[in-house]
Design a protein around this motif. Sequence first.
Motif, mmCIF file in Angstrom:
data_model
loop_
_atom_site.group_PDB
_atom_site.id
_atom_site.type_symbol
_atom_site.label_atom_id
_atom_site.label_comp_id
_atom_site.label_asym_id
_atom_site.label_seq_id
_atom_site.Cartn_x
_atom_site.Cartn_y
_atom_site.Cartn_z
ATOM 1 N N ASP A 72 -41.044 48.283 -36.126
ATOM 2 C CA ASP A 72 -40.156 49.407 -36.391
ATOM 3 C C ASP A 72 -39.206 49.763 -35.252
ATOM 4 O O ASP A 72 -38.596 50.824 -35.256
ATOM 5 N N GLN A 73 -39.046 48.872 -34.290
ATOM 6 C CA GLN A 73 -38.055 49.087 -33.238
ATOM 7 C C GLN A 73 -36.736 48.485 -33.713
ATOM 8 O O GLN A 73 -36.648 47.278 -33.939
ATOM 9 N N VAL A 74 -35.717 49.325 -33.865
ATOM 10 C CA VAL A 74 -34.432 48.882 -34.390
ATOM 11 C C VAL A 74 -33.348 49.078 -33.333
ATOM 12 O O VAL A 74 -33.310 50.106 -32.664
ATOM 13 N N ALA A 75 -32.497 48.081 -33.214
ATOM 14 C CA ALA A 75 -31.345 48.185 -32.322
ATOM 15 C C ALA A 75 -30.122 47.606 -33.027
ATOM 16 O O ALA A 75 -30.234 46.703 -33.857
ATOM 17 N N PHE A 76 -28.981 48.159 -32.676
ATOM 18 C CA PHE A 76 -27.709 47.653 -33.169
ATOM 19 C C PHE A 76 -26.973 47.078 -31.971
ATOM 20 O O PHE A 76 -26.786 47.764 -30.968
ATOM 21 N N VAL A 77 -26.615 45.820 -32.087
ATOM 22 C CA VAL A 77 -26.031 45.107 -30.955
ATOM 23 C C VAL A 77 -24.620 44.667 -31.323
ATOM 24 O O VAL A 77 -24.426 43.956 -32.316
ATOM 25 N N GLN A 78 -23.651 45.108 -30.529
ATOM 26 C CA GLN A 78 -22.273 44.674 -30.700
ATOM 27 C C GLN A 78 -22.070 43.479 -29.784
ATOM 28 O O GLN A 78 -22.502 43.500 -28.630
ATOM 29 N N VAL A 79 -21.423 42.449 -30.305
ATOM 30 C CA VAL A 79 -21.252 41.214 -29.558
ATOM 31 C C VAL A 79 -19.772 40.834 -29.507
ATOM 32 O O VAL A 79 -19.097 40.822 -30.533
ATOM 33 N N GLU A 80 -19.306 40.543 -28.287
ATOM 34 C CA GLU A 80 -17.962 39.990 -28.117
ATOM 35 C C GLU A 80 -18.122 38.500 -27.888
ATOM 36 O O GLU A 80 -18.943 38.073 -27.075
ATOM 37 N N ASP A 108 -13.313 46.539 -30.812
ATOM 38 C CA ASP A 108 -13.460 45.922 -29.494
ATOM 39 C C ASP A 108 -14.452 44.767 -29.486
ATOM 40 O O ASP A 108 -14.412 43.926 -28.591
ATOM 41 N N PHE A 109 -15.361 44.741 -30.442
ATOM 42 C CA PHE A 109 -16.350 43.669 -30.526
ATOM 43 C C PHE A 109 -16.098 42.851 -31.784
ATOM 44 O O PHE A 109 -15.393 43.284 -32.690
ATOM 45 N N ASP A 110 -16.700 41.677 -31.837
ATOM 46 C CA ASP A 110 -16.488 40.762 -32.967
ATOM 47 C C ASP A 110 -17.610 40.807 -33.992
ATOM 48 O O ASP A 110 -17.390 40.563 -35.174
ATOM 49 N N LEU A 111 -18.832 41.081 -33.524
ATOM 50 C CA LEU A 111 -20.010 41.048 -34.393
ATOM 51 C C LEU A 111 -20.846 42.300 -34.206
ATOM 52 O O LEU A 111 -20.904 42.871 -33.112
ATOM 53 N N LEU A 112 -21.521 42.687 -35.261
ATOM 54 C CA LEU A 112 -22.507 43.762 -35.193
ATOM 55 C C LEU A 112 -23.804 43.218 -35.762
ATOM 56 O O LEU A 112 -23.835 42.728 -36.897
ATOM 57 N N LEU A 113 -24.866 43.280 -34.961
ATOM 58 C CA LEU A 113 -26.177 42.793 -35.379
ATOM 59 C C LEU A 113 -27.118 43.972 -35.579
ATOM 60 O O LEU A 113 -27.098 44.919 -34.802
ATOM 61 N N LYS A 114 -27.951 43.878 -36.597
ATOM 62 C CA LYS A 114 -29.075 44.793 -36.731
ATOM 63 C C LYS A 114 -30.307 43.968 -36.383
ATOM 64 O O LYS A 114 -30.588 42.951 -37.023
ATOM 65 N N VAL A 115 -31.007 44.414 -35.349
ATOM 66 C CA VAL A 115 -32.157 43.683 -34.831
ATOM 67 C C VAL A 115 -33.400 44.549 -35.014
ATOM 68 O O VAL A 115 -33.371 45.749 -34.740
#
Length: 159
Positions: A72-80, A108-115
């Motif tokens: 249940d640990q969730v992070a949103f990661v923006q990636v350039e 500003d970033f290219d990708l958004l990840l839900k981890v």
Amino acid sequence: MSDHEHTSTHIDEVDRSILKILQSDGRTALSEIARRLDMGSATIHERVRSLEEQGYIREYRAILDPKLLGIDQVAFVQVETTAGRFSEVAERLAEHREVQEVHEITGDFDLLLKVRVEETDDLSEFLSKLGESDGVRKSSTNVSLRTVKEDGRLDLNGQ
């Protein structure tokens, strides 16, 4: 026919009603759907098969509780990414088991990840691998403190 040519205009109200029922509970028996819609089971069976073949229904699955399972640990990661490589990097990142979603985005970033991970150590390990990934220039991470709403269902009422 491409995915873009397939729009909701190709289905009628009966199909939309079937989709609403199955989206709410994918285990609903076709006979129950037929009863609710006051139609024959054979007709419902044919319509569901058609909706599956056309791609309106992608799959059936159980929705698991990540908190009960300890994931249940969730992070949103923006990636350039390196210029011109965002699609290639997106495909590669989608293969990581921790990554639940990958979106190509504007800004500003290219990708958004839900981890989603079990522990913050797992997130740290994933971010280290991400930073070393070919084609990744930089990233920015936001850790979710609490999930207020998480719902993959589509709103079919407004269509």
